[in-house]
Design a protein around this motif. Structure first.
Motif, PDB file in Angstrom:
ATOM      1  N   THR A  17       0.828  -1.204   0.000  1.00  0.00           N
ATOM      2  CA  THR A  17       0.000   0.000   0.000  1.00  0.00           C
ATOM      3  C   THR A  17       0.864   1.258   0.000  1.00  0.00           C
ATOM      4  OG1 THR A  17      -0.096   0.271   2.399  1.00  0.00           O
ATOM      5  CG2 THR A  17      -1.688  -1.269   1.388  1.00  0.00           C
ATOM      6  N   PRO A  18       0.276   2.411  -0.309  1.00  0.00           N
ATOM      7  CA  PRO A  18       1.033   3.663  -0.244  1.00  0.00           C
ATOM      8  C   PRO A  18       1.610   3.942   1.146  1.00  0.00           C
ATOM      9  CG  PRO A  18      -0.960   3.990  -1.520  1.00  0.00           C
ATOM     10  CD  PRO A  18      -1.055   2.618  -0.911  1.00  0.00           C
ATOM     11  N   GLU A  19       1.014   3.341   2.172  1.00  0.00           N
ATOM     12  CA  GLU A  19       1.519   3.502   3.545  1.00  0.00           C
ATOM     13  C   GLU A  19       2.654   2.539   3.864  1.00  0.00           C
ATOM     14  OE1 GLU A  19      -2.165   5.192   2.762  1.00  0.00           O
ATOM     15  OE2 GLU A  19      -1.802   3.020   2.811  1.00  0.00           O
ATOM     16  N   GLY A  20       3.027   1.714   2.894  1.00  0.00           N
ATOM     17  CA  GLY A  20       4.129   0.780   3.110  1.00  0.00           C
ATOM     18  C   GLY A  20       3.743  -0.486   3.836  1.00  0.00           C
ATOM     19  N   VAL A  21       2.506  -0.926   3.675  1.00  0.00           N
ATOM     20  CA  VAL A  21       2.024  -2.137   4.340  1.00  0.00           C
ATOM     21  C   VAL A  21       1.831  -3.244   3.305  1.00  0.00           C
ATOM     22  CG1 VAL A  21       0.153  -3.141   5.699  1.00  0.00           C
ATOM     23  CG2 VAL A  21       0.871  -0.770   6.111  1.00  0.00           C
ATOM     24  N   ARG A  22       2.391  -4.428   3.584  1.00  0.00           N
ATOM     25  CA  ARG A  22       2.210  -5.565   2.685  1.00  0.00           C
ATOM     26  C   ARG A  22       0.781  -6.070   2.768  1.00  0.00           C
ATOM     27  NH1 ARG A  22       7.004  -8.540   1.159  1.00  0.00           N
ATOM     28  NH2 ARG A  22       5.618 -10.105   0.238  1.00  0.00           N
ATOM     29  N   VAL A  23       0.184  -6.366   1.610  1.00  0.00           N
ATOM     30  CA  VAL A  23      -1.160  -6.925   1.539  1.00  0.00           C
ATOM     31  C   VAL A  23      -1.127  -8.122   0.595  1.00  0.00           C
ATOM     32  CG1 VAL A  23      -2.375  -4.784   2.079  1.00  0.00           C
ATOM     33  CG2 VAL A  23      -1.772  -5.286  -0.299  1.00  0.00           C
ATOM     34  N   GLU A  24      -2.126  -8.967   0.721  1.00  0.00           N
ATOM     35  CA  GLU A  24      -2.184 -10.171  -0.108  1.00  0.00           C
ATOM     36  C   GLU A  24      -3.140  -9.973  -1.278  1.00  0.00           C
ATOM     37  OE1 GLU A  24      -3.164 -13.547   2.248  1.00  0.00           O
ATOM     38  OE2 GLU A  24      -1.300 -13.490   3.418  1.00  0.00           O
ATOM     39  N   HIS A  25      -2.876 -10.752  -2.321  1.00  0.00           N
ATOM     40  CA  HIS A  25      -3.751 -10.760  -3.486  1.00  0.00           C
ATOM     41  C   HIS A  25      -4.043 -12.216  -3.821  1.00  0.00           C
ATOM     42  CE1 HIS A  25      -5.068 -10.330  -7.692  1.00  0.00           C
ATOM     43  NE2 HIS A  25      -5.393  -9.095  -7.365  1.00  0.00           N
ATOM     44  N   ASP A  26      -5.243 -12.502  -4.281  1.00  0.00           N
ATOM     45  CA  ASP A  26      -5.643 -13.882  -4.526  1.00  0.00           C
ATOM     46  C   ASP A  26      -4.818 -14.559  -5.615  1.00  0.00           C
ATOM     47  OD1 ASP A  26      -7.590 -13.682  -2.612  1.00  0.00           O
ATOM     48  OD2 ASP A  26      -9.211 -13.254  -4.024  1.00  0.00           O
ATOM     49  N   ASP A  27      -4.364 -13.790  -6.601  1.00  0.00           N
ATOM     50  CA  ASP A  27      -3.721 -14.408  -7.763  1.00  0.00           C
ATOM     51  C   ASP A  27      -2.231 -14.131  -7.896  1.00  0.00           C
ATOM     52  OD1 ASP A  27      -6.203 -15.457  -8.705  1.00  0.00           O
ATOM     53  OD2 ASP A  27      -6.713 -13.453  -9.460  1.00  0.00           O
ATOM     54  N   PHE A  28      -1.722 -13.152  -7.176  1.00  0.00           N
ATOM     55  CA  PHE A  28      -0.324 -12.780  -7.351  1.00  0.00           C
ATOM     56  C   PHE A  28       0.364 -12.599  -5.999  1.00  0.00           C
ATOM     57  CE2 PHE A  28      -2.464 -11.321 -11.173  1.00  0.00           C
ATOM     58  CZ  PHE A  28      -1.614 -11.794 -12.169  1.00  0.00           C
ATOM     59  N   GLU A  29       1.646 -12.960  -5.975  1.00  0.00           N
ATOM     60  CA  GLU A  29       2.453 -12.722  -4.787  1.00  0.00           C
ATOM     61  C   GLU A  29       3.881 -12.422  -5.205  1.00  0.00           C
ATOM     62  OE1 GLU A  29       3.258 -16.020  -2.227  1.00  0.00           O
ATOM     63  OE2 GLU A  29       3.093 -17.489  -3.845  1.00  0.00           O
ATOM     64  N   PHE A  30       4.552 -11.644  -4.389  1.00  0.00           N
ATOM     65  CA  PHE A  30       5.959 -11.353  -4.623  1.00  0.00           C
ATOM     66  C   PHE A  30       6.773 -12.454  -3.978  1.00  0.00           C
ATOM     67  CE2 PHE A  30       9.993  -9.415  -3.240  1.00  0.00           C
ATOM     68  CZ  PHE A  30      10.501  -9.066  -4.484  1.00  0.00           C
ATOM     69  N   THR A  31       7.553 -13.169  -4.769  1.00  0.00           N
ATOM     70  CA  THR A  31       8.304 -14.323  -4.271  1.00  0.00           C
ATOM     71  C   THR A  31       9.774 -14.014  -4.034  1.00  0.00           C
ATOM     72  OG1 THR A  31       8.672 -15.087  -6.542  1.00  0.00           O
ATOM     73  CG2 THR A  31       6.729 -15.939  -5.391  1.00  0.00           C
ATOM     74  N   GLY A  32      10.161 -12.743  -4.212  1.00  0.00           N
ATOM     75  CA  GLY A  32      11.549 -12.379  -4.003  1.00  0.00           C
ATOM     76  C   GLY A  32      11.903 -12.250  -2.535  1.00  0.00           C
ATOM     77  N   THR A  33      13.149 -11.896  -2.296  1.00  0.00           N
ATOM     78  CA  THR A  33      13.665 -11.776  -0.941  1.00  0.00           C
ATOM     79  C   THR A  33      13.733 -10.320  -0.508  1.00  0.00           C
ATOM     80  OG1 THR A  33      15.956 -11.585  -1.696  1.00  0.00           O
ATOM     81  CG2 THR A  33      15.086 -13.814  -1.346  1.00  0.00           C
ATOM     82  N   THR A  34      14.002 -10.121   0.764  1.00  0.00           N
ATOM     83  CA  THR A  34      14.218  -8.764   1.266  1.00  0.00           C
ATOM     84  C   THR A  34      15.429  -8.137   0.590  1.00  0.00           C
ATOM     85  OG1 THR A  34      13.251  -9.352   3.416  1.00  0.00           O
ATOM     86  CG2 THR A  34      14.654  -7.396   3.337  1.00  0.00           C
ATOM     87  N   GLU A  35      16.426  -8.942   0.319  1.00  0.00           N
ATOM     88  CA  GLU A  35      17.604  -8.441  -0.394  1.00  0.00           C
ATOM     89  C   GLU A  35      17.217  -7.942  -1.783  1.00  0.00           C
ATOM     90  OE1 GLU A  35      22.110  -9.903  -1.733  1.00  0.00           O
ATOM     91  OE2 GLU A  35      20.740 -11.286  -0.716  1.00  0.00           O
ATOM     92  N   ASP A  36      16.305  -8.657  -2.442  1.00  0.00           N
ATOM     93  CA  ASP A  36      15.812  -8.184  -3.739  1.00  0.00           C
ATOM     94  C   ASP A  36      15.172  -6.809  -3.602  1.00  0.00           C
ATOM     95  OD1 ASP A  36      16.571 -10.502  -5.135  1.00  0.00           O
ATOM     96  OD2 ASP A  36      14.683 -11.512  -4.637  1.00  0.00           O
ATOM     97  N   LEU A  37      14.399  -6.637  -2.538  1.00  0.00           N
ATOM     98  CA  LEU A  37      13.691  -5.374  -2.354  1.00  0.00           C
ATOM     99  C   LEU A  37      14.644  -4.217  -2.058  1.00  0.00           C
ATOM    100  CD1 LEU A  37      10.517  -6.481  -0.373  1.00  0.00           C
ATOM    101  CD2 LEU A  37      10.726  -5.900  -2.794  1.00  0.00           C
ATOM    102  N   THR A  38      15.681  -4.466  -1.297  1.00  0.00           N
ATOM    103  CA  THR A  38      16.653  -3.395  -1.076  1.00  0.00           C
ATOM    104  C   THR A  38      17.357  -3.053  -2.392  1.00  0.00           C
ATOM    105  OG1 THR A  38      18.342  -5.011  -0.382  1.00  0.00           O
ATOM    106  CG2 THR A  38      17.037  -3.965   1.346  1.00  0.00           C
ATOM    107  N   GLY A  39      17.534  -4.055  -3.241  1.00  0.00           N
ATOM    108  CA  GLY A  39      18.089  -3.800  -4.573  1.00  0.00           C
ATOM    109  C   GLY A  39      17.143  -2.975  -5.418  1.00  0.00           C
TER     110      GLY A  39
END
Length: 358
Positions: free
Chosen positions: A6-28
């Protein structure tokens, strides 16, 4: 709309999609977006100082470009518009060479053209090139192989305004007819120069894909996690031989269309401020801070790196050299044609008239 952060920086779930990367990916991803924004800021300033003839800012669209670019694999090919600076950066294109095009040094020649094709100034025509190239991948046997490493796809970036062009819609027809491995990645930044999306389409753009016979999806274009997840889905199905797809990255152009544009003439400040609260860098920073993945020291180091990078971009201007028109003509085709040679002679004769009158 697919949203995972979300714009507030909160992770939310979706029925069909998910982010499967790592925290290291996100810092990248965060670093990518910060560096892309710094490059864009420097390029805009260089234009204002007279070092570039024109510049199309990417401010606000960093998540759309970084999220999709980081889903590309080794054989995939990008056909960009004239604004995919962050995609180019993620692929390792020398960014000083991107500046050369807008300085007028050449016609847009850079290393890695085999993966990241020339910037296209003519609105939407790159989608035809991309679809044809994707059809070629099929004939070369690079789609639907058991080993994923042997497969490839094409991504054609375009904007919401380009979706109204005939070339683009013809590309959709051919892509569907031939089940081509191409993904149309539309960055809907809400304005085709000064024309708002409400005047361009009576329905959300992603719904148009259904009429052409392939899936379309709308994603929060300021959410790098969601963009990456939807891009992986679309890119993988194209590589596997399942055909084209359409991604509408719902984002916002925070700056001008180009440095010759004044957005205050056609949009309200309140609208821009509302979108500023959805900033892609701010929301990912907030999430990573809350997760303990980044802290003040990390962000300070990143800021210092961005400043150094900015200095290198400014310094690179002095290294750019102009190509002569003879050089430009020689690099249009791999083999010289009679028609092109005739054009080269006509241009030489035209230049000679100035020398005679000097």
């Amino acid at each position: 709309m697919v949203q995972l952060l979300t714009p507030e920086g909160v992770r939310v779930e979706h029925d069909d999609f998910e982010f499967t990367g790592t925290t290291e990916d996100l810092t990248g991803f965060l670093r990518d977006m910060v560096m892309a924004r710094r490059f864009d800021t420097e390029a805009t300033a260089l234009q204002r100082h007279g070092e570039l003839g024109l510049w199309p800012p990417v401010l606000g669209q960093e998540a759309s470009q970084v999220g999709s670019a980081r889903a590309l694999l080794g054989h995939d090919v990008v056909f960009p518009t004239y604004r995919e600076h962050a995609v180019a950066m993620c692929l390792g294109v020398p960014m000083s060479q991107i500046l050369g095009l807008f300085r007028g040094c050449d016609a847009g020649e850079w290393e890695m053209l085999e993966r990241f094709r020339n910037y296209q100034i003519i609105i939407g025509s790159q989608t035809l090139h991309a679809t044809g190239y994707a059809m070629g991948l099929q004939y070369d046997g690079m789609v639907g192989n058991p080993d994923p490493a042997d497969n490839a796809m094409v991504v054609a970036y375009h904007g919401d305004g380009a979706s109204s062009q005939g070339d683009v819609n013809e590309s959709y027809v051919f892509a569907a007819s031939y089940n081509a491995p191409v993904v149309f990645f539309c960055q809907n930044n809400q304005y085709a120069i000064s024309e708002p999306i409400a005047l361009q389409s009576r329905i959300p753009l992603f719904q148009r894909a259904q009429g052409f016979g392939f899936p379309g999806i709308q994603v929060d274009g300021n959410d790098v996690l969601a963009v990456h997840a939807t891009s992986e889905w679309a890119f993988n199905r194209a590589r596997n031989g399942e055909g084209p797809a359409f991604i509408e990255a719902f984002t916002y152009r925070m700056g001008a269309h180009t440095t010759s544009d004044d957005p205050s003439k056609y949009r309200r400040d309140a609208e821009t401020e509302e979108w500023r609260g959805r900033d892609p860098i701010a929301r990912l920073t907030t999430y990573l801070r809350n997760e303990g993945a980044v802290d003040d020291a990390f962000l300070s180091a990143l800021d210092a790196e961005a400043k150094d990078y900015g200095a290198s971009i400014r310094a690179s201007i002095a290294t750019l050299t102009d190509k002569t028109m003879d050089e430009q003509f020689r690099t249009v085709y791999a083999e010289e044609s009679v028609a092109l040679e005739e054009q080269r002679r006509e241009y030489a004769d035209y230049l000679a008239t100035f020398e005679e009158n000097a």
